[in-house]
Design a protein around this motif. Structure first.
Motif, PDB file in Angstrom:
ATOM      1  N   ASN A  19      46.924  38.468  41.818  1.00 15.17           N
ATOM      2  CA  ASN A  19      46.583  37.653  43.518  1.00 15.17           C
ATOM      3  C   ASN A  19      45.933  38.660  44.285  1.00 15.17           C
ATOM      4  N   LEU A  20      46.542  39.767  44.118  1.00 16.40           N
ATOM      5  CA  LEU A  20      45.751  40.736  44.366  1.00 16.40           C
ATOM      6  C   LEU A  20      44.409  41.791  43.473  1.00 16.40           C
ATOM      7  N   LEU A  21      44.506  41.346  42.149  1.00 19.11           N
ATOM      8  CA  LEU A  21      43.829  42.478  40.826  1.00 19.11           C
ATOM      9  C   LEU A  21      42.403  41.453  41.345  1.00 19.11           C
ATOM     10  N   LEU A  22      43.007  40.091  41.506  1.00 17.40           N
ATOM     11  CA  LEU A  22      41.786  38.980  41.005  1.00 17.40           C
ATOM     12  C   LEU A  22      41.059  39.138  42.921  1.00 17.40           C
ATOM     13  N   ARG A  23      41.423  39.722  44.238  1.00 17.51           N
ATOM     14  CA  ARG A  23      40.523  39.676  45.133  1.00 17.51           C
ATOM     15  C   ARG A  23      39.856  40.773  44.681  1.00 17.51           C
ATOM     16  N   ASP A  24      40.294  41.769  44.543  1.00 25.63           N
ATOM     17  CA  ASP A  24      40.010  43.145  43.855  1.00 25.63           C
ATOM     18  C   ASP A  24      38.243  43.267  43.255  1.00 25.63           C
ATOM     19  N   GLY A  25      38.687  42.228  42.433  1.00 26.69           N
ATOM     20  CA  GLY A  25      37.659  41.934  41.366  1.00 26.69           C
ATOM     21  C   GLY A  25      37.891  41.987  40.124  1.00 26.69           C
ATOM     22  N   ALA A  26      39.228  41.663  39.818  1.00 25.70           N
ATOM     23  CA  ALA A  26      39.727  41.392  37.852  1.00 25.70           C
ATOM     24  C   ALA A  26      39.194  39.724  37.685  1.00 25.70           C
ATOM     25  N   ARG A  27      38.901  39.559  36.243  1.00 24.02           N
ATOM     26  CA  ARG A  27      38.375  38.485  36.126  1.00 24.02           C
ATOM     27  C   ARG A  27      39.703  37.690  36.323  1.00 24.02           C
ATOM     28  N   LEU A  28      39.466  35.922  36.669  1.00 28.04           N
ATOM     29  CA  LEU A  28      41.010  35.820  36.417  1.00 28.04           C
ATOM     30  C   LEU A  28      40.183  34.269  34.841  1.00 28.04           C
ATOM     31  N   VAL A  29      41.581  34.432  34.712  1.00 32.16           N
ATOM     32  CA  VAL A  29      42.556  33.813  33.260  1.00 32.16           C
ATOM     33  C   VAL A  29      42.257  32.223  33.470  1.00 32.16           C
ATOM     34  N   ARG A  30      42.290  31.897  32.660  1.00 28.55           N
ATOM     35  CA  ARG A  30      43.050  30.404  32.206  1.00 28.55           C
ATOM     36  C   ARG A  30      43.040  30.328  30.561  1.00 28.55           C
TER      37      ARG A  30
ATOM     38  N   GLN B  17      40.219  31.871  25.446  1.00 33.84           N
ATOM     39  CA  GLN B  17      39.072  31.810  26.168  1.00 33.84           C
ATOM     40  C   GLN B  17      38.049  32.637  27.261  1.00 33.84           C
ATOM     41  N   ASP B  18      38.635  32.403  27.914  1.00 34.44           N
ATOM     42  CA  ASP B  18      38.063  33.537  29.419  1.00 34.44           C
ATOM     43  C   ASP B  18      38.497  35.213  29.042  1.00 34.44           C
ATOM     44  N   VAL B  19      39.263  35.631  27.995  1.00 34.78           N
ATOM     45  CA  VAL B  19      39.898  36.865  28.215  1.00 34.78           C
ATOM     46  C   VAL B  19      38.408  37.051  26.791  1.00 34.78           C
ATOM     47  N   ILE B  20      38.435  36.224  25.650  1.00 34.00           N
ATOM     48  CA  ILE B  20      36.828  36.583  24.645  1.00 34.00           C
ATOM     49  C   ILE B  20      35.665  36.731  25.585  1.00 34.00           C
ATOM     50  N   GLU B  21      35.445  36.117  26.394  1.00 33.56           N
ATOM     51  CA  GLU B  21      34.248  35.997  26.968  1.00 33.56           C
ATOM     52  C   GLU B  21      34.250  37.008  27.913  1.00 33.56           C
ATOM     53  N   ALA B  22      34.953  37.496  28.565  1.00 34.05           N
ATOM     54  CA  ALA B  22      35.162  38.844  29.021  1.00 34.05           C
ATOM     55  C   ALA B  22      34.712  39.850  28.443  1.00 34.05           C
ATOM     56  N   LEU B  23      35.128  40.080  27.285  1.00 32.26           N
ATOM     57  CA  LEU B  23      34.915  41.596  26.582  1.00 32.26           C
ATOM     58  C   LEU B  23      33.946  41.764  25.971  1.00 32.26           C
ATOM     59  N   PRO B  24      32.819  43.016  25.926  1.00 32.75           N
ATOM     60  CA  PRO B  24      31.900  43.523  25.586  1.00 32.75           C
ATOM     61  C   PRO B  24      31.711  42.803  23.967  1.00 32.75           C
ATOM     62  N   MET B  25      30.411  42.551  24.200  1.00 38.00           N
ATOM     63  CA  MET B  25      29.592  42.152  22.808  1.00 38.00           C
ATOM     64  C   MET B  25      30.770  43.400  21.765  1.00 38.00           C
ATOM     65  N   GLN B  26      31.103  43.099  20.424  1.00 37.01           N
ATOM     66  CA  GLN B  26      31.639  43.739  18.991  1.00 37.01           C
ATOM     67  C   GLN B  26      30.455  44.033  17.912  1.00 37.01           C
ATOM     68  N   THR B  27      30.234  45.980  18.186  1.00 36.60           N
ATOM     69  CA  THR B  27      29.724  46.148  17.339  1.00 36.60           C
ATOM     70  C   THR B  27      30.507  46.828  16.318  1.00 36.60           C
ATOM     71  N   GLU B  28      29.620  47.367  15.156  1.00 40.25           N
ATOM     72  CA  GLU B  28      30.077  48.006  14.630  1.00 40.25           C
ATOM     73  C   GLU B  28      31.111  49.172  14.481  1.00 40.25           C
ATOM     74  N   ALA B  29      32.265  49.479  13.851  1.00 39.29           N
ATOM     75  CA  ALA B  29      33.107  50.238  14.438  1.00 39.29           C
ATOM     76  C   ALA B  29      32.558  51.883  13.829  1.00 39.29           C
ATOM     77  N   ALA B  30      32.094  52.270  15.257  1.00 37.98           N
ATOM     78  CA  ALA B  30      31.641  54.522  14.527  1.00 37.98           C
ATOM     79  C   ALA B  30      32.843  54.697  14.383  1.00 37.98           C
ATOM     80  N   PRO B  31      32.908  55.953  13.455  1.00 38.27           N
ATOM     81  CA  PRO B  31      34.056  56.649  13.163  1.00 38.27           C
ATOM     82  C   PRO B  31      34.584  57.923  13.566  1.00 38.27           C
ATOM     83  N   GLN B  32      35.487  57.518  12.850  1.00 42.94           N
ATOM     84  CA  GLN B  32      36.908  58.582  14.150  1.00 42.94           C
ATOM     85  C   GLN B  32      36.012  60.112  14.588  1.00 42.94           C
ATOM     86  N   LYS B  33      35.976  60.131  15.785  1.00 44.36           N
ATOM     87  CA  LYS B  33      35.921  61.771  16.097  1.00 44.36           C
ATOM     88  C   LYS B  33      36.634  63.085  15.092  1.00 44.36           C
TER      89      LYS B  33
END
Length: 384
Positions: free
Chosen positions: A275-286, A289-305
């Motif tokens: 509840n503290l995390l949610l108060r401070d701006g964390a995304r709420l999870v039910r 799908q809530d988790v997946i929607e919070a992720l950045p768009m998948q892009t082509e994996a960059a080669p390992q440095k």
């Protein structure tokens, strides 16, 4: 001498031979050498062999008498123990080394792995929470792990009882990674022995500690940075207001990962941290799908440095040696600026009106002397 100074400006190469790997372990297991110091020494000296040769003199310059590097027998015993449990050594720069850990300030130079390292190349979500979780918390962890696994995500957790156990069990069939505080072969708690065996057979167990190392209290916060570092997001299912799960959440924020939390009843202490995390701006999870929607768009994996690029941010050694009096004065100025509260290294350099080439080696000296310590996120604090 000129040749040695020139070579120290070139980033080191990843280990390619058994001798190189042996030297990496020996340097990392030497007293006062942690991940940040390891990288700095490699940046300054080019190879682990050169860094090992320089350590005793550096310790003497820092006022440490009788300093000895890690004896070869210690590394031989570590390698023998790893072979007995079929653990594989993943070194920074190796093809199988997890690329998601490369942007950490204190990237572990080596990891021991038992299981399938191919899981490290898949997108991952970390699920963490209370050891004494409620029945609802257990059900939520299982549902999230199961549904996220079906969507192609590997489940990362810490093999603790409670939420961790539920997440690993539900993620076994689709892929799960257990990051362990002690040695990769030391199961804690013992009640998860069978689960750990299943993860070794179907998933992956990881640790930066030597095999046979019994987990100690100080290992768990450091373990947490790897859990969050491997994942695109950290989901806190249940957590008290002061808990290791919140340390993982803070690590995730420092690392630029998404932090999400499952809400709980205000009267339940096990939900206070969420509840503290949610108060401070964390995304709420039910649900998943809530988790997946919070992720950045998948892009082509960059080669390992390569390791050369990873270590470019480390400062080069000073062009000339400072006198003992100048070094002692700089040490005192650094210690005067630092206290128990962490301070960013770049801020310290600005406060001193100095440059990274002068301050960097002095910080290594003080770290070897045990007078300062590095923390996650490139922070420094004085050891009181």
């Amino acid at each position: 001498m000129a040749e040695e100074q020139l070579s120290s400006y070139h980033p080191p190469l990843p280990p390619t031979t058994e001798e190189d790997r042996f030297s990496w372990l020996r340097l990392l297991r030497s007293r006062k050498v942690g991940p940040a110091t390891f990288r700095r020494l490699m940046r300054e000296h080019g190879t682990a062999q050169n860094a090992l040769a320089a350590l005793p003199e550096m310790a003497r310059a820092a006022g440490i008498e009788g300093y000895e590097i890690c004896p070869p027998g210690v590394v031989e015993a570590e390698l023998k123990a790893a072979k007995a449990v079929r653990a594989r050594l993943l070194c920074l720069g190796d093809p199988d080394y997890p690329k998601h850990l490369l942007d950490l300030q204190d990237t572990p130079p080596v990891l021991w792995a038992i299981g399938d390292p191919a899981l490290l190349r898949r997108p991952a979500i970390a699920l963490v929470g209370a050891r004494n979780c409620s029945s609802l918390g257990t059900r939520m962890a299982r549902a999230l792990a199961h549904d996220l696994g079906k969507q192609g995500y590997v489940i990362v957790s810490g093999l603790a009882r409670g939420v961790d156990t539920a997440a690993h069990l539900a993620g076994l069939s689709t892929g799960t990674i257990a990051v362990m505080a002690g040695g990769v072969d030391v199961v804690y708690p013992a009640e998860n022995t069978h689960l750990a065996a299943d993860i070794a057979a179907q998933g992956l167990r990881l640790s930066e500690q030597p095999p046979r190392m019994t987990p100690q209290a100080r290992h768990f916060p450091r373990r947490n940075r790897i859990i969050s570092g491997l994942a695109q997001a950290v989901v806190v299912v249940e957590a008290a207001a002061k808990s290791g799960s919140l340390i993982t959440a803070r690590d995730a924020l420092d690392q630029g990962r998404e932090v999400l939390a499952v809400p709980g009843h205000p009267f339940d202490a096990r939900a206070a941290g969420c509840n503290l995390l949610l108060r401070d701006g964390a995304r709420l999870v039910r649900n998943a799908q809530d988790v997946i929607e919070a992720l950045p768009m998948q892009t082509e994996a960059a080669p390992q440095k390569p390791v050369q690029e990873i270590m470019k941010d480390l400062p080069p050694p000073p062009p000339q040696k400072r006198s003992l009096k100048q070094t002692a004065r700089l040490h005192m100025r650094i210690l005067d600026r630092l206290g128990p509260s962490p301070l960013a290294e770049d801020q310290l350099i600005r406060d001193l009106s100095s440059n990274a080439g002068d301050v960097g080696p002095a910080l290594v000296d003080l770290e070897l002397d045990g007078k300062i310590q590095r923390q996650a996120g490139g922070l420094l604090s004085r050891v009181e």
